[in-house]
Design an enzyme around this catalytic site. Structure first.
Site, short mmCIF file in Angstrom:
data_model
loop_
_atom_site.label_atom_id
_atom_site.label_comp_id
_atom_site.label_asym_id
_atom_site.label_seq_id
_atom_site.Cartn_x
_atom_site.Cartn_y
_atom_site.Cartn_z
N GLU A 83 0.83 -1.20 0.00
CA GLU A 83 0.00 0.00 0.00
C GLU A 83 0.87 1.25 0.00
OE1 GLU A 83 -3.62 -1.80 2.74
OE2 GLU A 83 -2.88 0.21 3.10
N CYS A 96 3.40 8.28 1.54
CA CYS A 96 3.56 7.29 2.60
C CYS A 96 3.77 5.93 1.94
CB CYS A 96 2.28 7.30 3.45
SG CYS A 96 2.28 6.06 4.73
N CYS A 103 2.96 -7.18 8.63
CA CYS A 103 3.87 -6.72 9.68
C CYS A 103 3.80 -7.72 10.83
CB CYS A 103 3.47 -5.33 10.16
SG CYS A 103 4.61 -4.66 11.39
N CYS A 107 0.75 -4.65 16.56
CA CYS A 107 0.18 -3.57 17.38
C CYS A 107 -1.35 -3.73 17.34
CB CYS A 107 0.58 -2.21 16.83
SG CYS A 107 2.38 -2.00 16.78
N CYS A 110 -3.86 -1.69 14.92
CA CYS A 110 -3.44 -1.49 13.53
C CYS A 110 -3.95 -2.62 12.64
CB CYS A 110 -1.91 -1.44 13.48
SG CYS A 110 -1.23 -1.58 11.84
N CYS A 330 -2.81 2.95 7.48
CA CYS A 330 -1.98 1.77 7.29
C CYS A 330 -2.77 0.47 7.29
CB CYS A 330 -0.96 1.79 8.42
SG CYS A 330 -0.21 0.26 8.84
S1 SF4 Z 1 1.50 0.08 13.66
FE1 SF4 Z 1 1.01 -1.64 12.28
S2 SF4 Z 1 2.49 -1.54 10.61
FE2 SF4 Z 1 3.25 -0.21 12.28
S3 SF4 Z 1 4.62 -1.56 13.47
FE3 SF4 Z 1 2.59 -1.73 14.43
S4 SF4 Z 1 1.60 -3.51 13.43
FE4 SF4 Z 1 3.36 -2.89 12.16
#
Ligand code: SF4
Length: 342
Positions: A83, A96, A103, A107, A110, A330
């Site tokens: 993306e 961006c 990932c 988190c 996210c 994101c």
């Molecule tokens: S916010 Fe999302 S993309 Fe960024 S490090 Fe955490 S899990 Fe990974």
């Protein structure tokens, strides 16, 4: 897929051409990128047709904010998605980009983190996002904004410092062949402390954004599991090293989540850390994802949080949210395509 070819190997792509073709091709890839090889007007027609430019196909392109936000979901031949989001403002155009497909950092707030990790992006796949957006902007100028990308931020999918080798090599190409200033490139990290120190010792001094999201280890470990490996003090002290070594100011990113990290106590802790680092704070109200119940605080709670930070002497900006109607945060476009009913 010319961007996957290392610049020093570009001559091997045009083995039967005169030597100056390599320089011409390099200029089309890095100085003045174009959307199609057909636009490489000083190359012979046959050669143009034989070249394969992008290491992905653009599967989705969405625009919002009267054409000043554009989001792409790109698909690589092995099926992973990338993306990138282009955002135009009166005095800047920010791109961006993603550094990984998916990932591993997980988190909790996210969308990308919910889907886990697919693979690292190659340096050519990272650079190609910049080249594609640059070519797009040339072909589709945004009204009332600069005519070129002024800022590049590694804030798309992935933790850039977990893909250090390819991110470094991509920045080498951006600051070298593409002629970008290191200052205009921001690497954002959720706190890979040893890699922050390593980044400080690179020859180019990029801008650093550290995503804290919580001002104590207990809450941070809940929101950002990596905190169990690199606790807050390690992250802050690595950032101090970065600032001292590079002379750059760091920024702190803080996604504000209703009832979670929007208390006045968290604001006090955040202000203390920002004061220690001399860092600017960017507050981003949570862009809700289809996958969790978390939401952004009310305007009143957000204002109270901001006011408390300012009262404690912090330098803080509430970032405008772009492209809500196109899932511009994101991982959101990808999340929506994988889970369209939510
Ligand atoms: S916010 Fe999302 S993309 Fe960024 S490090 Fe955490 S899990 Fe990974």
């Amino acid at each position: 897929m010319l961007y996957l070819t290392e610049p020093e190997d570009l001559a091997s792509v045009v083995p039967n051409e005169p030597g100056y073709r390599t320089a011409q091709l390099s200029a089309w890839l890095y100085d003045t990128p174009v959307l199609t090889t057909g636009e490489m007007t000083n190359l012979p027609a046959g050669l143009r047709q034989s070249l394969d430019l992008w290491p992905f196909v653009v599967e989705v392109e969405q625009t919002a904010d009267k054409g000043r936000t554009v989001k792409w979901l790109m698909r690589t031949p092995d099926g992973v998605s990338i993306e990138a989001v282009l955002m135009g403002y009166p005095k800047r155009v920010t791109l961006c980009i993603s550094s990984q497909a998916g990932c591993a950092m997980a988190c909790t707030f996210c969308a990308t983190g919910q889907f886990g990790f697919e693979r690292h992006l190659l340096s050519g796949e990272i650079v190609a996002q910049v080249a594609y957006a640059s070519a797009y902007l040339t072909a589709n100028p945004m009204p009332g904004t600069p005519d070129h990308i002024t800022n590049i931020v590694f804030m798309g999918m992935g933790e850039p410092l977990a893909n250090y080798r390819h991110v470094k090599s991509a920045i080498d190409r951006m600051t070298g062949l593409m002629g970008r200033s290191a200052r205009s490139i921001t690497v954002s990290t959720v706190g890979v402390a040893p890699a922050i120190r390593r980044l400080a010792d690179e020859p180019w001094k990029v801008s650093l954004a550290v995503s804290l999201h919580a001002a104590d280890d207990e809450l941070r470990s809940q929101l950002v599991p990596l905190n169990r490996r690199y606790p807050l003090e390690e992250v802050v002290s690595a950032t101090e090293y970065y600032v001292a070594r590079t002379g750059r100011r760091a920024s702190i990113e803080w996604t504000l989540i209703d009832g979670t990290n929007d208390s006045l106590e968290q604001a006090d802790g955040l202000a203390r850390i920002a004061g220690r680092l001399g860092a600017h704070i960017n507050i981003i109200a949570l862009n809700p994802t289809p996958l969790t119940a978390d939401k952004a605080p009310s305007a009143e709670r957000t204002s109270a949080f901001m006011a408390r930070l300012r009262k404690r002497g912090a330098n803080v900006t509430l970032r405008a949210t772009r492209g809500r109607e196109i899932d511009a945060a994101c991982g959101q476009l990808r999340a929506r395509r994988l889970n369209p009913v939510s």
